[in-house]
Scaffold this motif. Structure first.
Motif, PDB file in Angstrom:
ATOM      1  N   ILE A  13       0.845  -1.195   0.000  1.00 25.74           N
ATOM      2  CA  ILE A  13       0.000   0.000   0.000  1.00 25.74           C
ATOM      3  C   ILE A  13       0.879   1.243   0.000  1.00 25.74           C
ATOM      4  N   GLY A  14       0.545   2.192  -0.861  1.00 21.21           N
ATOM      5  CA  GLY A  14       1.310   3.426  -0.921  1.00 21.21           C
ATOM      6  C   GLY A  14       0.424   4.654  -1.034  1.00 21.21           C
ATOM      7  N   HIS A  15       0.624   5.629  -0.156  1.00 23.31           N
ATOM      8  CA  HIS A  15      -0.061   6.937  -0.204  1.00 23.31           C
ATOM      9  C   HIS A  15      -1.582   6.768  -0.316  1.00 23.31           C
ATOM     10  N   LEU A  16      -2.121   5.851   0.455  1.00 22.28           N
ATOM     11  CA  LEU A  16      -3.560   5.585   0.415  1.00 22.28           C
ATOM     12  C   LEU A  16      -4.302   6.569   1.314  1.00 22.28           C
ATOM     13  N   ASN A  17      -5.251   7.280   0.735  1.00 18.79           N
ATOM     14  CA  ASN A  17      -6.130   8.168   1.479  1.00 18.79           C
ATOM     15  C   ASN A  17      -7.566   7.716   1.259  1.00 18.79           C
ATOM     16  N   HIS A  18      -8.428   7.981   2.232  1.00 18.70           N
ATOM     17  CA  HIS A  18      -9.824   7.591   2.055  1.00 18.70           C
ATOM     18  C   HIS A  18     -10.726   8.602   2.740  1.00 18.70           C
ATOM     19  N   GLU A  32      -2.513   9.002   4.038  1.00 18.80           N
ATOM     20  CA  GLU A  32      -1.192   8.600   3.527  1.00 18.80           C
ATOM     21  C   GLU A  32      -0.721   7.262   4.108  1.00 18.80           C
ATOM     22  N   ILE A  33      -1.537   6.252   3.950  1.00 19.45           N
ATOM     23  CA  ILE A  33      -1.192   4.929   4.487  1.00 19.45           C
ATOM     24  C   ILE A  33      -0.147   4.255   3.616  1.00 19.45           C
ATOM     25  N   ASP A  34       0.947   3.825   4.223  1.00 22.11           N
ATOM     26  CA  ASP A  34       1.983   3.026   3.568  1.00 22.11           C
ATOM     27  C   ASP A  34       2.159   1.745   4.378  1.00 22.11           C
ATOM     28  N   LEU A  35       2.051   0.609   3.711  1.00 22.03           N
ATOM     29  CA  LEU A  35       2.155  -0.663   4.433  1.00 22.03           C
ATOM     30  C   LEU A  35       2.590  -1.772   3.484  1.00 22.03           C
ATOM     31  N   GLU A  36       3.581  -2.537   3.903  1.00 24.08           N
ATOM     32  CA  GLU A  36       4.022  -3.723   3.163  1.00 24.08           C
ATOM     33  C   GLU A  36       3.878  -4.927   4.085  1.00 24.08           C
ATOM     34  N   ALA A  65     -14.167   0.366  -2.489  1.00 23.87           N
ATOM     35  CA  ALA A  65     -13.266   0.760  -3.574  1.00 23.87           C
ATOM     36  C   ALA A  65     -12.251   1.783  -3.068  1.00 23.87           C
ATOM     37  N   ALA A  66     -10.985   1.583  -3.423  1.00 25.92           N
ATOM     38  CA  ALA A  66      -9.937   2.547  -3.062  1.00 25.92           C
ATOM     39  C   ALA A  66     -10.128   3.828  -3.860  1.00 25.92           C
ATOM     40  N   GLN A  67      -9.965   4.972  -3.199  1.00 19.61           N
ATOM     41  CA  GLN A  67     -10.232   6.274  -3.829  1.00 19.61           C
ATOM     42  C   GLN A  67      -8.973   6.967  -4.344  1.00 19.61           C
ATOM     43  N   SER A  68      -7.826   6.646  -3.761  1.00 17.15           N
ATOM     44  CA  SER A  68      -6.586   7.292  -4.198  1.00 17.15           C
ATOM     45  C   SER A  68      -5.405   6.455  -3.742  1.00 17.15           C
ATOM     46  N   GLY A  69      -4.224   6.791  -4.282  1.00 18.55           N
ATOM     47  CA  GLY A  69      -3.018   6.062  -3.908  1.00 18.55           C
ATOM     48  C   GLY A  69      -2.939   4.711  -4.597  1.00 18.55           C
TER      49      GLY A  69
END
Length: 236
Positions: A13-18, A32-36, A65-69
């Motif tokens: 996950i990179g630069h995920l915003n919701h 700004e979620i970042d997770l591996e 549904a993911a909205q961004s990132g």
């Protein structure tokens, strides 16, 4: 279909915003979620209620549904995915809810069999055989014809685990699976998840408030106010 890219990272996950709501009511809930998470890892996510844990879990599970990132799960990018693509992605996940979500009108066997409904390559007989075997693995071989109302809380959650794992998913997502259980039943449930997941070689992401089960994790991350951070100490 998962690609070979997924062999190393089950979740990337990179630069995920919701956001929830629209217009003036629009509110950001993930920042700004970042997770591996590597294949085969057991990762526990902790944090206070309302911090965004369940929202993130449902995005990873393709339930929203993911909205961004960027949100890659088992090698498939879910940002921009259609509802049909999300449904196909869910075929490779097992999802365990806080309130087991069993159908009261179905037996334990029928509830577990629902975990195979997306697998149209299996015959009905094969589905029943796999469901029966999975219930035996979770210690409920003598309860296959019982309805949920005749099962204890721990037994219901074991049926939910069987349903989540019967398809041999590559990824198991669990949302507070011990919340409604006493300490012994909760420990039994997470030990069972850990054992079966290791046997099947799948990855687990588990959301919990239950500090008693943190020791099963390879790694612990925490969420607060919609932001994710790696814990300074890792579970042994």
């Amino acid at each position: 279909m998962p690609t070979k890219l997924a062999m190393e990272s089950a979740i990337s996950i990179g630069h995920l915003n919701h956001y929830f709501g629209k217009g003036q009511l629009r509110k950001q809930v993930l920042f700004e979620i970042d997770l591996e998470i590597n294949t085969g890892e057991i990762v526990i996510m902790t944090g206070p209620s309302g911090s965004g844990k369940t929202t993130l879990l449902t995005l990873i599970g393709g339930l929203r549904a993911a909205q961004s990132g960027s949100l890659q799960v088992l090698g498939q990018e879910l940002y921009g995915a259609t509802s049909q693509q999300l449904a196909r992605a869910r075929k490779y996940h097992g999802y365990i809810f806080q309130a087991h979500n069993l159908h009261g009108s179905l037996t334990a066997l029928q509830n577990v069999k629902m975990g195979l409904e997306l697998h149209q390559e299996l015959t009905v007989a094969e589905m029943k055989a796999r469901s029966r075997q999975m219930l035996e693995q979770v210690g409920l071989g003598d309860r296959i014809d019982y309805y949920p109302e005749n099962l204890s809380g721990g037994q219901k959650q074991r049926v939910a685990i069987a349903r989540a794992l019967v398809s041999h998913p590559k990824l198991v997502l669990a949302d507070e699976p011990t919340a409604a259980l006493d300490s012994k039943s909760g420990r039994d449930v997470v030990n069972l998840m850990q054992t079966l997941a290791k046997e099947q070689g799948c990855t687990i992401l588990l959301v919990t408030h239950d500090n008693r089960i943190l020791d099963i994790a390879d790694r612990i991350v925490s969420m607060e106010d919609g932001k994710l951070k790696e814990n300074a100490t890792t579970a042994s």
